[in-house]
Design a protein around this motif. Structure first.
Motif, mmCIF file in Angstrom:
data_model
loop_
_atom_site.group_PDB
_atom_site.id
_atom_site.type_symbol
_atom_site.label_atom_id
_atom_site.label_comp_id
_atom_site.label_asym_id
_atom_site.label_seq_id
_atom_site.Cartn_x
_atom_site.Cartn_y
_atom_site.Cartn_z
ATOM 1 N N GLY A 1 -9.768 14.094 -5.852
ATOM 2 C CA GLY A 1 -9.265 14.762 -4.643
ATOM 3 C C GLY A 1 -10.055 14.335 -3.418
ATOM 4 N N THR A 2 -11.382 14.320 -3.563
ATOM 5 C CA THR A 2 -12.220 13.903 -2.434
ATOM 6 C C THR A 2 -11.902 12.452 -2.074
ATOM 7 N N GLY A 3 -11.742 11.611 -3.119
ATOM 8 C CA GLY A 3 -11.389 10.204 -2.899
ATOM 9 C C GLY A 3 -10.083 10.072 -2.148
ATOM 10 N N PHE B 1 -5.100 18.367 -7.900
ATOM 11 C CA PHE B 1 -6.515 18.040 -8.102
ATOM 12 C C PHE B 1 -7.250 19.201 -8.776
ATOM 13 N N ASN B 2 -6.753 20.414 -8.546
ATOM 14 C CA ASN B 2 -7.329 21.584 -9.193
ATOM 15 C C ASN B 2 -7.184 21.542 -10.711
ATOM 16 N N GLU B 3 -6.027 21.004 -11.133
ATOM 17 C CA GLU B 3 -5.700 21.013 -12.567
ATOM 18 C C GLU B 3 -6.260 19.795 -13.288
ATOM 19 N N MET B 4 -6.445 18.722 -12.546
ATOM 20 C CA MET B 4 -6.742 17.419 -13.135
ATOM 21 C C MET B 4 -8.189 17.305 -13.603
ATOM 22 N N PHE B 5 -8.378 16.557 -14.688
ATOM 23 C CA PHE B 5 -9.746 16.271 -15.138
ATOM 24 C C PHE B 5 -10.429 15.421 -14.056
ATOM 25 N N LEU B 6 -11.617 15.754 -13.666
ATOM 26 C CA LEU B 6 -12.349 15.103 -12.567
ATOM 27 C C LEU B 6 -11.608 15.218 -11.233
ATOM 28 N N ILE C 1 0.832 -1.207 0.000
ATOM 29 C CA ILE C 1 0.000 0.000 0.000
ATOM 30 C C ILE C 1 0.866 1.257 0.000
ATOM 31 N N ALA C 2 1.985 1.223 0.728
ATOM 32 C CA ALA C 2 2.875 2.397 0.726
ATOM 33 C C ALA C 2 3.406 2.635 -0.688
ATOM 34 N N MET C 3 3.737 1.545 -1.374
ATOM 35 C CA MET C 3 4.224 1.696 -2.750
ATOM 36 C C MET C 3 3.124 2.209 -3.664
ATOM 37 N N MET C 4 1.924 1.698 -3.470
ATOM 38 C CA MET C 4 0.804 2.182 -4.293
ATOM 39 C C MET C 4 0.535 3.656 -4.021
ATOM 40 N N ALA C 5 0.688 4.059 -2.765
ATOM 41 C CA ALA C 5 0.489 5.481 -2.448
ATOM 42 C C ALA C 5 1.509 6.308 -3.215
ATOM 43 N N GLY C 6 2.739 5.802 -3.287
ATOM 44 C CA GLY C 6 3.774 6.475 -4.065
ATOM 45 C C GLY C 6 3.387 6.554 -5.532
ATOM 46 N N LEU C 7 2.809 5.470 -6.037
ATOM 47 C CA LEU C 7 2.385 5.431 -7.447
ATOM 48 C C LEU C 7 1.218 6.373 -7.705
ATOM 49 N N ALA C 8 0.415 6.595 -6.688
ATOM 50 C CA ALA C 8 -0.716 7.507 -6.865
ATOM 51 C C ALA C 8 -0.249 8.953 -6.844
ATOM 52 N N ILE C 9 0.838 9.219 -6.088
ATOM 53 C CA ILE C 9 1.236 10.607 -5.890
ATOM 54 C C ILE C 9 2.308 11.089 -6.879
ATOM 55 N N PHE C 10 3.420 10.370 -6.987
ATOM 56 C CA PHE C 10 4.573 10.931 -7.709
ATOM 57 C C PHE C 10 4.387 11.095 -9.224
ATOM 58 N N PRO C 11 3.799 10.122 -9.935
ATOM 59 C CA PRO C 11 3.587 10.366 -11.365
ATOM 60 C C PRO C 11 2.739 11.618 -11.599
ATOM 61 N N ALA C 12 1.701 11.806 -10.772
ATOM 62 C CA ALA C 12 0.845 12.991 -10.922
ATOM 63 C C ALA C 12 1.634 14.258 -10.648
ATOM 64 N N LEU C 13 2.463 14.190 -9.617
ATOM 65 C CA LEU C 13 3.276 15.341 -9.225
ATOM 66 C C LEU C 13 4.171 15.790 -10.378
#
Ligand code: PFF
Length: 420
Positions: A268-270, A258-263, A224-236
């Motif tokens: 962001g809420t998720g 989240f401001n810039e992203m489609f949906l 899960i820690a790795m998945m959290a990294g995958l959720a955050i860093f590519p977007a960053l």
């Protein structure tokens, strides 16, 4: 082995059958794994990405106080993101909004109170109908949200750069200090050193295979820690933002994305919902430690034990909630070798790091020498006949773990900011 079991049975009989019957247990192994993973997976996985008995109770009290304050912020951010509060804001405004938010005493204390209230409500239900039931509902929910976020992040243009950042080892950064910080993170992240896993483990039946169950918990925490990294860093990287750490990353950088992203509002809420879930399944395990202690030692009812533990943690969290700008002296409590610590930072250092290390050293010495490595191996084999590594385990728990933890603590005495 047989003799040992006999001795144990006699001991239990001496304590009286009532005591044996009264101890609560999990309804299923999956319940333990999900609750254990729920404890391990928490704010530590994302926010800090990158002795049995009294000390555990004290540490539980110390950690739960500030943990609930930060968890309360996630509640606030669920509503802020969902309501479109950040939309159209410039980066400086988003950063300013976070500073104003944490410095507001009413919302800081109010959200801390709500979060502690939710935690207590779950714990009132007990092991099966509280912790286990909610872990079985919340953990799959969290995983689903995380998978969606990972997919969203990985499909953004330029996501590869973030992957490279995550997975390409930077050997230059591998210093003594970063190793110490990683050890600190590992203990906190795996919920070790204050008795959480001991308490959760104590609700397992004798037949349970401890090695498999514990491996599941540790693996889930890491995945899960790795998945959290995958959720955050590519977007960053996709949005050209600098990787930062801690509260700044979560509450300032991510709302920008989240401001810039489609949906973005939805994702962001998720994200903040996911963080809130991770935090509540951890906080219940932390408050359960003092609660279980009161139930076992003072024979209190669960209701009374949870009430006292929860209110105690809430009270201790008030100065932490006020230490991010609301009250000046709490925000600048101590300076250690030139680094300023507010009350929340200081509690984090004291209980989230030092206490966990001291507690772990105590557990290793108790387990290896006092209770005895042989007995532990006996416990392990009672649910797992073919445990081949008994001797290796005994060597580690008796010599390697105390030596490593002892060295670490001495190092920390001379380098108190190593975890900062
Ligand atoms: N493991 C939790 C996290 O990563 O946020 C925090 C935690 C829970 C620390 C339980 C210590 C503990 F005993």
């Amino acid at each position: 082995m047989k003799r040992m079991n006999q001795r144990l049975t006699t001991k239990l009989k001496k304590r009286g059958p009532k005591m044996v019957e009264q101890r609560e247990t999990w309804a299923s192994r999956m319940g333990f794994i999900l609750a254990g993973a729920g404890s391990a997976i928490g704010l530590g996985n994302i926010w800090r990405f990158p002795t049995v008995g009294m000390l555990g109770v004290l540490t539980g009290w110390g950690i739960s106080s500030f943990y609930s304050v930060v968890a309360g912020w996630t509640l606030g951010y669920i509503f802020r993101t969902a309501s479109g509060f950040f939309s159209g804001m410039k980066p400086e405004q988003i950063s300013g909004a976070f500073e104003t938010f944490v410095a507001n005493p009413t919302s800081a204390i109010g959200l801390h109170l709500i979060f502690m209230g939710i935690t207590m409500a779950i714990l009132f239900g007990g092991v099966k109908r509280g912790i286990e039931k909610w872990s079985k509902i919340l953990m799959p929910m969290m995983l689903t949200i995380l998978v969606l976020l990972v997919v969203r992040s990985l499909t953004l243009p330029g996501a590869g750069e973030g992957l490279a950042f995550l997975f390409q080892p930077d050997w230059g950064a591998l210093t003594g200090r970063s190793v110490i910080a990683a050890v600190g993170q590992a203990f906190f992240s795996l919920s070790l050193g204050m008795g959480t896993m001991i308490v959760y483990g104590s609700y397992l039946s004798k037949k349970e295979n401890l090695v498999t169950s514990a491996s599941w918990v540790a693996s889930l925490d890491t995945v899960i820690a790795m998945m959290a990294g995958l959720a955050i860093f590519p977007a960053l990287f996709s949005f050209g933002l600098e990787p930062t750490m801690g509260a700044g990353l979560i509450f300032v950088v991510l709302p920008n994305i989240f401001n810039e992203m489609f949906l973005g509002t939805l994702f962001g809420t998720g994200f903040f919902l996911l963080l809130g879930i991770a935090a509540v399944t951890s906080l219940i395990s932390i408050v359960e430690v003092p609660a279980a202690f009161f139930i076992d030692e003072f024979k209190w009812t669960r209701k009374k034990a949870v009430t006292v533990a929860g209110i105690g943690a809430f009270a201790a969290g008030i100065p932490a909630a006020l230490s991010l700008g609301a009250v000046d002296w709490l925000s600048n409590l101590v300076s250690i070798e030139g680094r300023n610590y507010g009350f929340l930072d200081f509690m984090n250092l004291l209980f989230g790091q030092y206490s966990l290390m001291i507690g772990s050293l105590g557990v290793a010495i108790f387990a290896g020498w006092k209770w005895g490595a042989k007995r532990i191996v006996g416990e392990i084999t009672s649910g797992f006949e073919s445990f081949k590594y008994g001797n290796v385990y005994a060597f580690f728990i008796r010599f390697v773990a105390p030596a490593a933890l002892g060295t670490l603590l001495v190092y920390l005495l001379f380098n108190p900011n190593a975890f900062a």
